[in-house]
Every structure is written in structure tokens, then in C-alpha cells.
Design a protein around this motif. Structure first.
Motif, PDB file in Angstrom:
ATOM      1  N   ASN A 440     -27.046  29.889  43.156  1.00 32.03           N
ATOM      2  CA  ASN A 440     -28.072  29.122  43.862  1.00 32.03           C
ATOM      3  C   ASN A 440     -27.472  28.213  44.929  1.00 32.03           C
ATOM      4  O   ASN A 440     -28.115  27.935  45.945  1.00 32.03           O
ATOM      5  CB  ASN A 440     -28.887  28.289  42.866  1.00 32.03           C
ATOM      6  N   ARG A 441     -26.261  27.731  44.685  1.00 32.05           N
ATOM      7  CA  ARG A 441     -25.604  26.866  45.680  1.00 32.05           C
ATOM      8  C   ARG A 441     -25.418  27.578  47.014  1.00 32.05           C
ATOM      9  O   ARG A 441     -25.485  26.959  48.080  1.00 32.05           O
ATOM     10  CB  ARG A 441     -24.226  26.425  45.158  1.00 32.05           C
ATOM     11  N   GLU A 442     -25.194  28.895  46.935  1.00 32.88           N
ATOM     12  CA  GLU A 442     -24.976  29.665  48.154  1.00 32.88           C
ATOM     13  C   GLU A 442     -26.244  29.769  49.002  1.00 32.88           C
ATOM     14  O   GLU A 442     -26.170  30.101  50.189  1.00 32.88           O
ATOM     15  CB  GLU A 442     -24.474  31.071  47.791  1.00 32.88           C
ATOM     16  N   ARG A 443     -27.397  29.467  48.390  1.00 35.20           N
ATOM     17  CA  ARG A 443     -28.666  29.558  49.125  1.00 35.20           C
ATOM     18  C   ARG A 443     -29.285  28.170  49.307  1.00 35.20           C
ATOM     19  O   ARG A 443     -30.496  28.015  49.357  1.00 35.20           O
ATOM     20  CB  ARG A 443     -29.634  30.484  48.374  1.00 35.20           C
ATOM     21  N   TRP A 444     -28.423  27.177  49.402  1.00 34.73           N
ATOM     22  CA  TRP A 444     -28.868  25.783  49.527  1.00 34.73           C
ATOM     23  C   TRP A 444     -29.861  25.609  50.676  1.00 34.73           C
ATOM     24  O   TRP A 444     -30.912  24.994  50.522  1.00 34.73           O
ATOM     25  CB  TRP A 444     -27.655  24.878  49.719  1.00 34.73           C
ATOM     26  N   ASP A 445     -29.533  26.166  51.849  1.00 29.25           N
ATOM     27  CA  ASP A 445     -30.404  25.992  53.011  1.00 29.25           C
ATOM     28  C   ASP A 445     -31.759  26.665  52.823  1.00 29.25           C
ATOM     29  O   ASP A 445     -32.790  26.151  53.275  1.00 29.25           O
ATOM     30  CB  ASP A 445     -29.726  26.534  54.273  1.00 29.25           C
ATOM     31  N   ASP A 446     -31.760  27.821  52.129  1.00 27.74           N
ATOM     32  CA  ASP A 446     -33.044  28.499  51.868  1.00 27.74           C
ATOM     33  C   ASP A 446     -33.918  27.660  50.936  1.00 27.74           C
ATOM     34  O   ASP A 446     -35.134  27.535  51.153  1.00 27.74           O
ATOM     35  CB  ASP A 446     -32.789  29.870  51.233  1.00 27.74           C
ATOM     36  N   TYR A 447     -33.312  27.076  49.903  1.00 26.82           N
ATOM     37  CA  TYR A 447     -34.067  26.225  48.986  1.00 26.82           C
ATOM     38  C   TYR A 447     -34.530  24.952  49.699  1.00 26.82           C
ATOM     39  O   TYR A 447     -35.634  24.460  49.460  1.00 26.82           O
ATOM     40  CB  TYR A 447     -33.225  25.872  47.754  1.00 26.82           C
ATOM     41  N   LYS A 448     -33.697  24.439  50.568  1.00 25.80           N
ATOM     42  CA  LYS A 448     -34.048  23.226  51.307  1.00 25.80           C
ATOM     43  C   LYS A 448     -35.293  23.463  52.163  1.00 25.80           C
ATOM     44  O   LYS A 448     -36.210  22.630  52.205  1.00 25.80           O
ATOM     45  CB  LYS A 448     -32.860  22.829  52.182  1.00 25.80           C
ATOM     46  N   ALA A 449     -35.344  24.616  52.830  1.00 26.82           N
ATOM     47  CA  ALA A 449     -36.529  24.960  53.629  1.00 26.82           C
ATOM     48  C   ALA A 449     -37.750  25.143  52.737  1.00 26.82           C
ATOM     49  O   ALA A 449     -38.872  24.731  53.086  1.00 26.82           O
ATOM     50  CB  ALA A 449     -36.265  26.232  54.429  1.00 26.82           C
ATOM     51  N   ALA A 450     -37.559  25.755  51.559  1.00 26.74           N
ATOM     52  CA  ALA A 450     -38.676  25.962  50.633  1.00 26.74           C
ATOM     53  C   ALA A 450     -39.220  24.634  50.114  1.00 26.74           C
ATOM     54  O   ALA A 450     -40.440  24.452  49.974  1.00 26.74           O
ATOM     55  CB  ALA A 450     -38.236  26.842  49.468  1.00 26.74           C
ATOM     56  N   VAL A 451     -38.323  23.680  49.825  1.00 28.33           N
ATOM     57  CA  VAL A 451     -38.748  22.355  49.368  1.00 28.33           C
ATOM     58  C   VAL A 451     -39.535  21.651  50.468  1.00 28.33           C
ATOM     59  O   VAL A 451     -40.557  21.000  50.220  1.00 28.33           O
ATOM     60  CB  VAL A 451     -37.527  21.507  48.941  1.00 28.33           C
ATOM     61  N   ASN A 452     -39.060  21.778  51.702  1.00 24.67           N
ATOM     62  CA  ASN A 452     -39.754  21.162  52.832  1.00 24.67           C
ATOM     63  C   ASN A 452     -41.185  21.685  52.941  1.00 24.67           C
ATOM     64  O   ASN A 452     -42.142  20.917  53.115  1.00 24.67           O
ATOM     65  CB  ASN A 452     -38.982  21.453  54.120  1.00 24.67           C
ATOM     66  N   ASP A 453     -41.360  23.012  52.818  1.00 24.94           N
ATOM     67  CA  ASP A 453     -42.703  23.601  52.858  1.00 24.94           C
ATOM     68  C   ASP A 453     -43.553  23.133  51.685  1.00 24.94           C
ATOM     69  O   ASP A 453     -44.743  22.831  51.842  1.00 24.94           O
ATOM     70  CB  ASP A 453     -42.603  25.131  52.822  1.00 24.94           C
ATOM     71  N   MET A 454     -42.939  23.098  50.505  1.00 25.84           N
ATOM     72  CA  MET A 454     -43.654  22.691  49.302  1.00 25.84           C
ATOM     73  C   MET A 454     -44.248  21.291  49.467  1.00 25.84           C
ATOM     74  O   MET A 454     -45.423  21.047  49.163  1.00 25.84           O
ATOM     75  CB  MET A 454     -42.714  22.720  48.104  1.00 25.84           C
ATOM     76  N   ILE A 455     -43.441  20.382  49.958  1.00 29.46           N
ATOM     77  CA  ILE A 455     -43.902  18.993  50.126  1.00 29.46           C
ATOM     78  C   ILE A 455     -44.954  18.915  51.226  1.00 29.46           C
ATOM     79  O   ILE A 455     -45.970  18.223  51.090  1.00 29.46           O
ATOM     80  CB  ILE A 455     -42.711  18.078  50.410  1.00 29.46           C
ATOM     81  N   ALA A 456     -44.723  19.655  52.315  1.00 30.66           N
ATOM     82  CA  ALA A 456     -45.677  19.623  53.430  1.00 30.66           C
ATOM     83  C   ALA A 456     -47.054  20.114  53.017  1.00 30.66           C
ATOM     84  O   ALA A 456     -48.073  19.600  53.482  1.00 30.66           O
ATOM     85  CB  ALA A 456     -45.141  20.471  54.583  1.00 30.66           C
ATOM     86  N   HIS A 457     -47.106  21.103  52.127  1.00 28.70           N
ATOM     87  CA  HIS A 457     -48.386  21.734  51.778  1.00 28.70           C
ATOM     88  C   HIS A 457     -49.011  21.224  50.485  1.00 28.70           C
ATOM     89  O   HIS A 457     -50.192  21.471  50.239  1.00 28.70           O
ATOM     90  CB  HIS A 457     -48.222  23.249  51.677  1.00 28.70           C
ATOM     91  N   THR A 458     -48.245  20.528  49.632  1.00 32.06           N
ATOM     92  CA  THR A 458     -48.799  20.158  48.322  1.00 32.06           C
ATOM     93  C   THR A 458     -48.663  18.682  47.974  1.00 32.06           C
ATOM     94  O   THR A 458     -48.999  18.292  46.857  1.00 32.06           O
ATOM     95  CB  THR A 458     -48.151  20.987  47.192  1.00 32.06           C
ATOM     96  N   SER A 459     -48.171  17.862  48.898  1.00 28.10           N
ATOM     97  CA  SER A 459     -48.162  16.423  48.637  1.00 28.10           C
ATOM     98  C   SER A 459     -49.487  15.858  49.115  1.00 28.10           C
ATOM     99  O   SER A 459     -49.712  15.662  50.309  1.00 28.10           O
ATOM    100  CB  SER A 459     -46.988  15.746  49.363  1.00 28.10           C
ATOM    101  N   THR A 460     -50.394  15.628  48.188  1.00 23.04           N
ATOM    102  CA  THR A 460     -51.758  15.214  48.502  1.00 23.04           C
ATOM    103  C   THR A 460     -52.010  13.801  47.996  1.00 23.04           C
ATOM    104  O   THR A 460     -51.234  13.262  47.211  1.00 23.04           O
ATOM    105  CB  THR A 460     -52.763  16.186  47.848  1.00 23.04           C
ATOM    106  N   SER A 461     -53.109  13.216  48.418  1.00 25.08           N
ATOM    107  CA  SER A 461     -53.422  11.844  48.000  1.00 25.08           C
ATOM    108  C   SER A 461     -53.637  11.754  46.495  1.00 25.08           C
ATOM    109  O   SER A 461     -53.305  10.744  45.865  1.00 25.08           O
ATOM    110  CB  SER A 461     -54.672  11.340  48.738  1.00 25.08           C
ATOM    111  N   ASN A 462     -54.177  12.806  45.908  1.00 21.91           N
ATOM    112  CA  ASN A 462     -54.426  12.772  44.458  1.00 21.91           C
ATOM    113  C   ASN A 462     -53.199  13.203  43.652  1.00 21.91           C
ATOM    114  O   ASN A 462     -53.094  12.894  42.463  1.00 21.91           O
ATOM    115  CB  ASN A 462     -55.609  13.671  44.094  1.00 21.91           C
ATOM    116  N   ALA A 463     -52.252  13.913  44.296  1.00 25.89           N
ATOM    117  CA  ALA A 463     -51.056  14.380  43.587  1.00 25.89           C
ATOM    118  C   ALA A 463     -49.858  14.336  44.534  1.00 25.89           C
ATOM    119  O   ALA A 463     -49.384  15.364  45.015  1.00 25.89           O
ATOM    120  CB  ALA A 463     -51.275  15.801  43.064  1.00 25.89           C
ATOM    121  N   PRO A 464     -49.355  13.128  44.821  1.00 24.31           N
ATOM    122  CA  PRO A 464     -48.263  12.999  45.799  1.00 24.31           C
ATOM    123  C   PRO A 464     -46.909  13.397  45.223  1.00 24.31           C
ATOM    124  O   PRO A 464     -46.688  13.336  44.015  1.00 24.31           O
ATOM    125  CB  PRO A 464     -48.283  11.501  46.126  1.00 24.31           C
TER     126      PRO A 464
END
Length: 494
Positions: A440-464
Motif C-alpha cells: 500500500n505504501r507504493e500507492r501512497w499518491d493514489d490513496y491520497k487522491a482517493a482520500v481527497n475525493d472522499m472528503i470533498a464528496h462526503t464531508s457534510t454538515s450532518n456528518a463532517p
């Protein structure tokens, strides 16, 4: 709408018997094909009282192979169901791939009855149907076949049948008091028409069935099932399930910034300050956990983060002051065969805590948009549609009053490497380091991009989302405990 099924159509006994033999053979053949294709089928039977919902379901159980069909009635709610979001009891009864579930009214029952009685407004009914559409579309996207049957009766026929049932010695107690006068009957039709129009979609259309003649009714239902099953077997997925999916946030280049780059990883805490603050917040957690229990407020805490970011250590500090009878820690691993046979959210719906209890997830439903996305276990359409599905799921949790908090524990690649090496050298930590962690360490940048998308799309006022700097384990633990305390205190004030 309903004039179209008040035509007085009938089917004589001889014709019915002749058609039944052919139809029954065809339905059994289609049932086997759906099983071979791993297609789950949900049949919702609703309609006017006295229209024969029970008789229709009994007929289906006679026609189909009962080894692959289950029937569910929702006459009343158990204490266990009342202490969870409304849809929990429906998700518990979802059919596995290849099987069939028949639901009496399903998620339509409560909103229709409540609106008919004037207990909810038009806008509240529309909101209920919006949620129904979200759920049905999500299930259809997962490959489920949904067949919805509305059995209709004229008021004259309704009165005749209702009186007959009320006077019957074999009267079912749950059906008492179901005779509707003309005004109530019209109110039901008005509510039903609004509901059916709002939820009649290409993916899960309604089939209106005239119920005055029992043989015509049963044959119409059987033919509707046959048509829907044949259509589903010809398609990869049901029609009209495509929706505009959110695009990934553009993160390009080796040094491209993401939201994780804004986390202050230098945040630290001295040993002395840590011990003082830990003692204080653990005392608050102990007190608040009992207050939440007495107030019937559940708490769901989600922990995601890099391997070796300290999720386990944070969870241990959180639960140590809480009475063991009040919480449950769920460590999410690869799904079992039973879980793979259902929609991926099914296993998480089953684990929603009862009122007053606390559930902590060491990894969660976000695996769909993280590891499954990065490692290719989910297709782009699957993980992109998951953002909306997760938001819908979490909205139902918080609407029920559940205190939902989500944490991403963030560390630097250098700190992770140091912790990996420490695990390799420490006998009681060796089990924590695996070949997969190094991969998984070898795909750090891929996971980093996935986390960025996750937060952008699912950090809501009711579930931040809360991004926790975790290079310092001491700081991370106190920060999480403090955040949980604040969320519980705020919720319990209301």
C-alpha cells in the motif's frame, strides 16, 4: 390513475386453470435463471385493504420454489426496530443475490398511512418518496430486480370484502378496523396516486392490478412477474439506473496538493499535558456515554487513516472509560460470502446500534471509495456512485438522532516508515505489519487522491470529516477524545 383498473375484468375458472399451468412452469424456470445469474428480486405488494394482498402472496409462494423466497410483513415495529433508523428493518430483510423477498407494503406502508390520516403533510410525503427513490435506484444499480404491485379495488368491492373479513371467525387481529368509509377511501386514493406517481421510475415501475376478480388479479400478478423477470434477464442492469456521478477532484502530478497537505503534522503534546488532558476527557466520555444511554441517543464513530496511523490506540483510549455494556468495536475486514451476496452497505446497516449505545468502526463503508477504488475491486461507476449512496445512508443515521463523527488519522510517509520498522522489531507488534501494508505504501499518491475525493464528496454538515494530525500519537488521541466530547455535549443539549 385508478380508473384504468376499474374495468370489471374477469377470468373464468377453466381459463385460469389452463393459463396457470403454463405460467407456473415459466415462473419456476425464470426463478432458476435469476438464481444462476445471481440476481436478487424484491417484490413489494401494496394496495387497498381487502384487495387480496395476502392471497396474492400465498399464490406466489405456491407458484414459486419456496426454497428461494421469503415473505416479510411489517404489521408493527419491535422495540429493536424502533431504536434504529426506519429503513433498518427493511435492510435486514433484503434478498441475497439469486433469492426473492416479498414485502407487504415495504417502505411505502408508513408514509401512505400517515399521509392518509393527516399525520404528515404533502411535502413530508414527497420527502419520504424522495428517500424511497434513492433507495430503490441504489438497489437497482447493484443489480436488484424490484417489482412493485398495487392491488386496486373499487370502494363498493372494498366495503363488501372488508365487512366479510371483519365478520369472519378466522379474522386476523392485525386487520381489525380496516373498513374505510367513502371519505377515507378517497383520501387513500389521493395519497396513493401522489406516492405512485412520485416513485414510478424506469428502474422500478409500478404495476397496477385490478383486484375485483380474484382469478384475474392473480393471473395479472403472475404475468407481471414473468414480464419483469424476462426483461431483467435480457439486461445487464435495470433500465434508467444511470445517474450523473460526481467527478473525481483533479489531483495531478507528483507534487499536487490535496486537502491532506493542509494538515499540520507538527502538532504535538507533551507527556505531562497528555496525561492531564487524557484524564479529563476520559472522565467526560464516561459521563457522556451514560447520559447518551439514558437519553436514548446512539453514537457512531468512524475511524479511517493510513496503515500505522494509530487508529487502534485512539479507539482503546476512547473505550477504556466507557462501560463495556454500552459499546461495540467493529474491525472491518474483507466481506464474507454472505455479505458479498448483498449490496455492500447491507453489512453496515445490520450493525447500526440500538438507541443509547455506541459503535466504533475501525475502517468502515468508506472502503468502497478507498481500498476498493485504488486496488480495482470496485469499478469506476461503483465507487463513484458510492459517494451519493454513503451520504444517503449517513443522512438516515443522523435524521434518526445518531451522533455520527468521522475521523481520518493522517501521518507522513516518513512517520509511517518509522512505525513499520518499529513493528518489525517489536515481538508483540509483528502481527500488525503485513506484505499488504508495504504494498500500500507504493500507492501512497493514489490513496491520497482517493482520500481527497472522499472528503470533498462526503464531508457534510450532518456528518463532517475530522482530519487528525497523527505524527504525534499523544496529540491525536486527545484531539479525537475532545472532538467526540464536544459532539456528544452538543447533541445531548437538544
Amino acid at each position: 390513475m385508478f380508473e384504468a383498473v376499474e374495468l370489471g375484468q374477469k377470468l373464468d375458472k377453466a381459463t385460469f386453470k389452463k393459463q396457470e399451468r403454463v405460467l407456473r412452469t415459466q415462473l419456476n424456470e425464470l426463478q432458476r435463471k435469476l438464481l444462476d445469474a445471481s440476481v436478487s428480486t424484491l417484490i413489494i405488494v401494496a394496495g387497498v385493504e381487502g384487495s387480496g394482498k395476502g392471497d396474492v402472496v400465498n399464490r406466489l409462494n405456491k407458484w414459486l420454489d419456496t426454497r428461494g423466497i421469503q415473505t416479510h410483513a411489517f404489521w408493527d415495529e419491535t422495540d429493536e426496530e424502533l431504536e434504529r433508523p426506519d429503513y433498518w428493518r427493511y435492510w435486514k430483510r433484503m434478498p441475497a443475490r439469486g433469492s426473492i423477498s416479498v414485502m407487504f407494503c415495504g417502505w411505502y406502508g408508513d408514509p401512505v398511512v400517515q399521509h392518509m390520516r393527516g399525520e404528515i403533510s404533502d411535502s413530508e410525503l414527497d420527502e419520504a418518496t424522495r428517500r424511497i427513490n434513492q433507495t430503490e435506484r441504489m438497489l437497482c444499480q447493484d443489480g436488484m430486480l424490484i417489482i412493485k404491485l398495487w392491488l386496486h379495488l373499487s370502494h363498493k368491492k372494498h366495503v363488501k370484502r372488508a365487512k366479510k373479513k371483519l365478520n369472519s371467525k378466522t379474522q386476523v387481529p392485525a386487520l381489525e378496523g380496516k373498513l374505510l368509509d367513502k371519505e377515507q377511501y378517497q383520501s387513500l386514493l389521493t395519497t396513493a396516486e401522489r406516492t405512485l406517481r412520485n416513485t414510478d421510475t424506469g428502474a422500478s415501475p409500478w404495476c397496477l392490478v385490478e383486484g375485483d376478480d380474484t382469478r384475474f388479479r392473480d393471473m395479472s400478478v403472475g404475468l407481471a412477474l414473468q414480464e419483469a423477470m424476462e426483461r431483467r434477464l435480457k439486461q445487464q442492469v435495470m433500465a434508467d439506473t444511470h445517474i450523473e456521478l460526481p467527478e473525481p477532484v483533479a489531483v495531478k502530478g507528483e507534487h499536487a496538493l490535496t486537502i491532506l497537505d493542509k494538515v499540520d503534522l507538527d502538532a504535538d503534546l507533551s507527556e505531562e499535558a497528555y496525561r492531564e488532558k487524557l484524564k479529563y476527557y476520559q472522565g467526560r466520555i464516561h459521563e457522556l456515554s451514560w447520559k447518551a444511554f439514558l437519553a436514548h441517543r446512539s453514537t457512531v464513530l468512524v475511524f479511517e487513516g493510513w496503515d500505522a496511523s494509530g487508529k487502534g490506540g485512539v479507539i482503546r483510549r476512547l473505550i477504556s472509560p466507557v462501560d463495556a455494556r454500552l459499546y461495540r468495536v467493529i474491525s472491518v475486514a474483507a466481506p464474507t460470502d454472505e455479505e458479498l451476496a448483498h449490496h455492500y452497505l447491507w453489512r453496515f446497516w445490520r450493525q447500526v446500534p440500538r438507541s443509547g449505545y455506541m459503535t466504533l468502526y475501525d475502517r468502515s463503508w468508506y472502503g468502497r471509495v478507498l481500498v476498493e477504488r485504488v486496488e480495482g475491486f470496485a469499478s469506476p461507476d461503483e465507487w463513484r456512485s458510492a459517494y451519493l449512496q454513503i451520504n444517503h445512508f449517513e443522512e438516515q443515521l443522523t435524521d434518526h438522532g445518531i451522533i455520527l463523527q468521522k475521523f481520518w488519522l493522517h501521518i507522513s510517509p516518513e512517520e509511517q516508515l518509522e512505525r513499520f520498522r518499529d513493528r518489525e522489531k517489536t515481538p508483540w507488534k509483528m502481527h500488525k505489519i503485513t506484505d499488504e501494508d508495504w504494498r500500500n505504501r507504493e500507492r501512497w499518491d493514489d490513496y491520497k487522491a482517493a482520500v481527497n475525493d472522499m472528503i470533498a464528496h462526503t464531508s457534510t454538515s450532518n456528518a463532517p470529516w475530522h482530519l487528525i494530525p497523527s505524527n504525534s500519537k499523544l496529540y491525536a488521541r486527545v484531539r479525537v477524545l475532545k472532538t467526540v466530547c464536544k459532539a456528544m455535549e452538543k447533541a445531548l443539549k437538544h
